[in-house]
Each structure stands twice: as structure tokens, then as C-alpha cells.
Design a protein around this motif. Structure first.
Motif, PDB file in Angstrom:
ATOM      1  N   ARG A  11      57.220  33.071  48.040  1.00  0.00           N
ATOM      2  CA  ARG A  11      56.503  33.846  49.044  1.00  0.00           C
ATOM      3  C   ARG A  11      55.017  33.606  48.857  1.00  0.00           C
ATOM      4  O   ARG A  11      54.477  33.823  47.781  1.00  0.00           O
ATOM      5  N   SER A  13      51.041  33.779  51.082  1.00  0.00           N
ATOM      6  CA  SER A  13      50.362  34.333  52.256  1.00  0.00           C
ATOM      7  C   SER A  13      50.172  33.223  53.291  1.00  0.00           C
ATOM      8  O   SER A  13      50.171  32.039  52.952  1.00  0.00           O
ATOM      9  N   PRO A  14      50.001  33.619  54.545  1.00  0.00           N
ATOM     10  CA  PRO A  14      49.762  32.610  55.587  1.00  0.00           C
ATOM     11  C   PRO A  14      48.506  31.765  55.299  1.00  0.00           C
ATOM     12  O   PRO A  14      48.487  30.571  55.591  1.00  0.00           O
ATOM     13  N   GLU A  15      47.479  32.373  54.717  1.00  0.00           N
ATOM     14  CA  GLU A  15      46.257  31.631  54.390  1.00  0.00           C
ATOM     15  C   GLU A  15      46.543  30.551  53.346  1.00  0.00           C
ATOM     16  O   GLU A  15      46.039  29.433  53.441  1.00  0.00           O
ATOM     17  N   THR A  16      47.367  30.895  52.357  1.00  0.00           N
ATOM     18  CA  THR A  16      47.709  29.931  51.313  1.00  0.00           C
ATOM     19  C   THR A  16      48.537  28.805  51.906  1.00  0.00           C
ATOM     20  O   THR A  16      48.320  27.630  51.582  1.00  0.00           O
TER      21      THR A  16
END
Length: 135
Positions: A11, A13-16
Motif C-alpha cells: 500500500r 500513497s497516490p503521490e508515491t
């Protein structure tokens, strides 16, 4: 034969994920998986290096301390030998010269000033020049 890989849930984050997508081609990775695997290996090396820093500074300090101590001992032995040779030269000169106490005191004062002025960089040539009436 390709190495076996395991699959597990990750899992992020979208930024990562966007960062992985952007950086993957810049690192010449064919897949995001390859990029993430490289990143994990790099970070693991970084963390291992952090653990090593707890050991390295004391070890490095110990090595440096030993090196400085060896150098100090060597310099002390050489200074002792030099002092013995200088004492021999002074005794040979004193035996062959007739110099008054006042002239000796004056010479000592001049020599102290000369050593200070030249930071110890004195030569026999300069002393001979001075004794012959030069500056």
C-alpha cells in the motif's frame, strides 16, 4: 533461468505511486516492480550504513589516536637525538671559544628574537653572515 519472485500486498500513497511512475524511466527500469526493488535495496544499504556509523566513529577515533601516538613517539625520539647532537656541538664550541658572559647573554637574546621572527627557520648561512657583520 529467472529468479523466483514472491507476491505481496503493498500500500502506497497516490503521490508515491506517481513518483515511482515518473522515476522508473529515469532509472532505466523496465517495470515499477524493478524500480521499487532497487529502491528497497538502496534504502536497506542506507539503513545498514546508519548502523555502521555507530561503530565506525569510535573505531576511526581509535585508529587516529594510535597513529597520532606513534607519530608523537617518533618525533620525541628524534627530538631527543637532536638535543644530544646539539649538546655535543655546544660543548665542542664552548671548549674552543672564549666568550664573555655578557656577550653570551646578548647572543642568546638575539637568537631568541631571530627564532621568533623566522618561526624557527634559521640557517647557518644567516648566522655566519651576522657574525661577519651583516644584517
Amino acid at each position: 533461468m529467472p529468479r523466483e519472485k514472491i507476491k505481496f500486498a503493498l500500500r502506497i500513497s497516490p503521490e508515491t505511486q506517481q513518483l515511482v511512475k515518473e522515476m522508473c524511466p529515469r532509472d532505466n527500469c523496465r517495470t515499477q516492480n524493478e524500480f521499487i526493488e532497487r529502491a528497497i535495496r538502496f534504502y536497506a544499504g542506507y539503513v545498514s550504513g546508519q548502523e555502521a556509523t555507530a561503530y565506525l566513529p569510535p573505531a576511526l577515533a581509535s585508529v587516529l589516536r594510535g597513529t597520532v601516538q606513534d607519530t608523537e613517539n617518533r618525533i620525541c625520539r628524534l627530538l631527543f637525538k637532536l638535543a644530544v647532537e646539539l649538546d655535543m656541538v655546544m660543548n665542542v664550541l664552548a671548549a674552543g671559544m672564549e666568550i664573555s658572559d655578557d656577550a653570551l647573554r646578548s647572543l642568546r637574546g638575539r637568537c631568541v628574537q631571530n627564532v621568533k621572527k623566522t618561526s624557527g627557520s634559521i640557517t647557518l648561512d644567516k648566522a655566519v653572515e651576522y657574525q661577519r657583520g651583516g644584517v
